[in-house]
Structures are given as C-alpha cells and as structure tokens.
Design a protein around this motif. Structure first.
Motif, mmCIF file in Angstrom:
data_model
loop_
_atom_site.group_PDB
_atom_site.id
_atom_site.type_symbol
_atom_site.label_atom_id
_atom_site.label_comp_id
_atom_site.label_asym_id
_atom_site.label_seq_id
_atom_site.Cartn_x
_atom_site.Cartn_y
_atom_site.Cartn_z
ATOM 1 N N ASN A 179 -1.812 3.658 4.760
ATOM 2 C CA ASN A 179 -3.122 3.400 5.894
ATOM 3 C C ASN A 179 -1.943 2.669 7.263
ATOM 4 O O ASN A 179 -3.601 3.629 8.036
ATOM 5 N N VAL A 209 2.247 8.357 -1.863
ATOM 6 C CA VAL A 209 0.945 7.102 -2.744
ATOM 7 C C VAL A 209 0.313 8.639 -3.626
ATOM 8 O O VAL A 209 -0.322 9.613 -3.249
ATOM 9 N N ASN A 234 4.084 -3.675 -8.497
ATOM 10 C CA ASN A 234 2.487 -3.316 -7.883
ATOM 11 C C ASN A 234 2.907 -2.765 -6.821
ATOM 12 O O ASN A 234 2.372 -2.264 -5.530
ATOM 13 N N HIS A 235 4.018 -1.883 -6.893
ATOM 14 C CA HIS A 235 4.219 -1.336 -5.574
ATOM 15 C C HIS A 235 3.270 0.201 -5.337
ATOM 16 O O HIS A 235 3.727 0.508 -3.581
ATOM 17 N N SER A 236 2.254 0.749 -5.966
ATOM 18 C CA SER A 236 2.007 1.108 -5.198
ATOM 19 C C SER A 236 0.615 0.847 -4.274
ATOM 20 O O SER A 236 0.449 1.853 -3.321
ATOM 21 N N GLU A 237 -0.099 -0.361 -4.938
ATOM 22 C CA GLU A 237 -0.997 -1.269 -3.249
ATOM 23 C C GLU A 237 -0.020 -1.132 -2.317
ATOM 24 O O GLU A 237 -0.322 -1.061 -1.304
ATOM 25 N N ILE A 238 2.150 -1.737 -2.243
ATOM 26 C CA ILE A 238 2.143 -1.683 -1.307
ATOM 27 C C ILE A 238 2.299 -0.462 -0.336
ATOM 28 O O ILE A 238 2.024 -0.643 1.341
ATOM 29 N N LYS A 239 2.288 0.682 -0.619
ATOM 30 C CA LYS A 239 2.900 1.640 -0.099
ATOM 31 C C LYS A 239 1.748 2.362 0.427
ATOM 32 O O LYS A 239 1.019 3.394 1.640
ATOM 33 N N LYS A 240 -0.074 1.728 -0.351
ATOM 34 C CA LYS A 240 -1.370 2.710 0.000
ATOM 35 C C LYS A 240 -1.557 1.209 1.359
ATOM 36 O O LYS A 240 -1.817 2.449 2.392
ATOM 37 N N THR A 241 -0.494 -0.067 1.478
ATOM 38 C CA THR A 241 -1.120 -0.888 2.643
ATOM 39 C C THR A 241 -0.081 0.213 3.880
ATOM 40 O O THR A 241 -1.059 0.414 4.481
ATOM 41 N N TYR A 250 10.450 -0.164 -2.340
ATOM 42 C CA TYR A 250 9.621 -0.677 -2.691
ATOM 43 C C TYR A 250 9.543 -0.535 -4.321
ATOM 44 O O TYR A 250 9.051 -1.709 -5.478
#
Length: 379
Positions: A362, A379, A352-359, A346
């Motif tokens: 979760n 994250v 925007n890998h931070s948002e993808i890793k957050k998903t 990612y």
C-alpha cells in the motif's frame, strides 16, 4: 535473495537536453538563446516529471503538445520523441516504443543536422539527435526478445562514441572529450552487463581484457574484471584487480569517471565482495557501513549490508536496514531488488508476513514511480 552488484547499470534518462550533440559550434547557441531548453516548449516540466517517475503524465503532456502543434523546431520534435519512447519503455509498452522509433529516418540523415536549418540554428552544426535516443534505440530490441540485435546496436553505438572521442581529441575540446568519455564508460558497462546477465563470463573476460589494454587505469573496468574473475573462481586474480583499484583511489586517479566519494565507496564494495566470498559477513558489513556513512543513498551497500546481516542470522537488523532506507531515501532505495529482499525477510521472520507485505504494498502504491513493478511484493 539478490545481492546488488556494481555491474548493475543505473541509467539517467531525465537530462536528455544536455545530450544534444554538437560537433562544432563557432557561436554557441546559449549565447543567442539563453539555453537549448529556451527553444523548446516546457522541456523543464518534462524533466521534472521524469525525475518523479511520472511517465504517464509525460505521455499525456507530449500528446497535448503534438495535438496543439506547440513544437515548432526540428530538435523539439526529437527531444519530445525521446521522452515519449523512454516513457513507453518504462511503462513496458515496448511495441509502441518500437513503432515510435520506426518513425525516424537514419540518425545520420541530413534531416537531423543543425546546418540543414540555418534560419533556426545560425552558426551551429552537427547532430541534434540526443544520445539518450540512440541508447534507447539500441535497447528496444532486447525488450522484444531480440537480444542479438540489441548487442549489435550497442557495439555499433560504442564505435560511434569512440569516433566522437577521436574528433574531440583532434579538436582539443576537453569538455566535449569528458562527456563522450563518460558515455563510452556507460556503454561498456551496459554491454558487459548484458553478457554478465547471460553468464557469458568468458566473453566478458575477453572484452574487458581488450578494453583494459587501451585504458589500463580505468577503475570501473578493473572492478568489473575483479568481479568476473570471482565468478570464474579466480579469487586471487580478483584480489589483484581490486587492489589496483584501491591504489588508483589513493593516487586520486579516477580518469575523471568518479567523484571522490564514489571512488572510495567502490573500493569498499570491492573489499566487501571478497569478504562475502569468504563468508566473513562481519567484515563485509563493516565495509558497507563505511559506504553508507559517506553516502546514505548508496543502495548497493544498503542492500548488501542487509543480506550480510541476514546471513549472520540477524533478521531483525537486516529488516531495519532496508525499512530505514526506504523511509529515508525512497527515491534511491525503492528498487525491485530491495523490495523482493525485504519481502523475503518478512516471510522468514514473521508468521503474519502477508499483512506486513500488504502494508508495504500500500505504501509503494502511494510513493512509487509509474514504472515500478508492484508484483514484486508477492502479495
């Protein structure tokens, strides 16, 4: 980025009751009581929780059983203690696990023999200590920074297993022999993994050569020999070892250690390793595809295929391979190695890998077992 290797040990900790060790049974317990689990308070529920990775629930259940004095027979206390120690270890509570183990006497104590309780176990003799408890007793010191103590205990346990194998041979008990043979293979792989993790390739080579001198056609040992030879730069030697594994597969000679699908996948993964060393990632992917087609849960093949695709500059497909595996077979694919690799991809592929890793993080929080280290998403 981390490749999965066939030297990685996957330890099954859930079928503890099947590990109750019986040396001689003139009147099998199952004939009188139905099964060993019938004697123990809700042992099947502990097994179910372990399969789901619900280690905290296991600790709660054991605490309640002990508080209410629901455990009556000696073997019940050992089985529950075994689950308790493994749950504590899974949750990284190593000091508590060690303290629990310290409450035991010597495993060979008469206190842990069936014949010491004829009123509970008529016509039954031998040790009631689960093999899983002996194994976790050997592993715990490593978690506390005492690596040599773990190695010493593992080698002692290997001697114990080989003694049992000799007893099975003399008694002509084939089922007993097969069970202890698998335990021997497990311990050998575990010991080798400890040495491999510390890059003690010379020690590994000496150990495995010695083992092969008495078990020449063991495909798992031969595969590990090939991997070690590869690490030492002996590519031709590793090819010879891997070719012998393939010959054994064609003969159908696994020594009872592997199912047909497992044997074929082992051969494909060995071939893929050779291709990877030569940076022929296209051919390696082909070998891994064959593995996955046979067994969709082969996480070693899944992970390594994704990395090969990444090295081929196909980040999109490499990400799809891992995401698909997590979606299809989360029980097998949700490992820290897979998640670390996916997060690294990612980071390479998306701004925007931070948002993808957050998903992803979760999702992991919802489905992961209690012992999963969620920090691997970074994250």
């Amino acid at each position: 980025m981390s490749f999965e290797e066939d030297e990685t040990i996957t330890t099954t900790t859930t079928n503890i009751t099947s590990d109750l060790e019986t040396l001689t049974i003139s009147d099998p317990l199952s004939n009188q009581f139905g099964s060993i689990t019938d004697l123990c308070y809700e042992i099947s529920s502990l097994q179910d929780l372990a399969y789901r990775g619900s280690w905290r629930s296991i600790l709660d259940k054991i605490a309640r059983a002990r508080k209410l004095s629901l455990l009556q027979k000696p073997h019940e206390h050992l089985i529950y203690l075994c689950y308790n120690v493994i749950a504590l270890t899974k949750l990284r509570k190593y000091v508590e696990a060690a303290e629990d183990l310290d409450s035991l006497e010597d495993f060979d104590s008469i206190k842990y023999k069936y014949e010491s309780y004829p009123q509970n176990y008529p016509n039954l003799s031998g040790s009631m200590v689960p093999f899983a408890l002996r194994w976790i007793h050997a592993e715990i010191p490593l978690k506390l920074g005492k690596r040599q103590e773990t190695l010493d205990r593992l080698y002692s346990l290997l001697d114990f297993v080989r003694l049992k194998l000799e007893m099975c041979k003399s008694s002509l008990l084939d089922i007993c022999f097969d069970q202890w043979k698998k335990r021997e293979a497990f311990l050998i792989s575990l010991i080798l993994s400890h040495h491999l993790n510390n890059k003690e390739f010379g020690t590994c080579l000496i150990l495995i050569t010695d083992l092969l001198s008495v078990d020449l056609n063991n495909p798992l040992l031969l595969s590990k020999l090939g991997y070690i030879q590869m690490q030492l730069g002996d590519l031709e030697g590793s090819k010879v070892s891997f070719n012998k594994v393939e010959s054994l597969m064609k003969e159908g000679n696994s020594g009872g250690l592997l199912r047909e699908i497992e044997f074929k996948n082992l051969v494909n993964r060995n071939k893929a390793m050779i291709y990877m060393v030569g940076k022929d990632y296209v051919s390696a992917v082909r070998e891994y595809d064959e593995c996955i087609e046979r067994d969709s849960t082969d996480v070693v093949a899944i992970n390594n295929k994704a990395l090969c695709l990444m090295y081929l500059r196909d980040l999109s497909d490499s990400i799809k391979v891992l995401e698909s595996a997590l979606e299809r077979v989360p029980t097998y694919a949700l490992t820290e190695t897979v998640v670390v690799n996916l997060c690294s991809m990612y980071e390479l592929a998306y701004v925007n890998h931070s948002e993808i890793k957050k998903t992803l993080s979760n999702w992991i929080a919802r489905v992961a077992p209690d012992d999963f280290d969620a920090s691997c998403t970074r994250v």
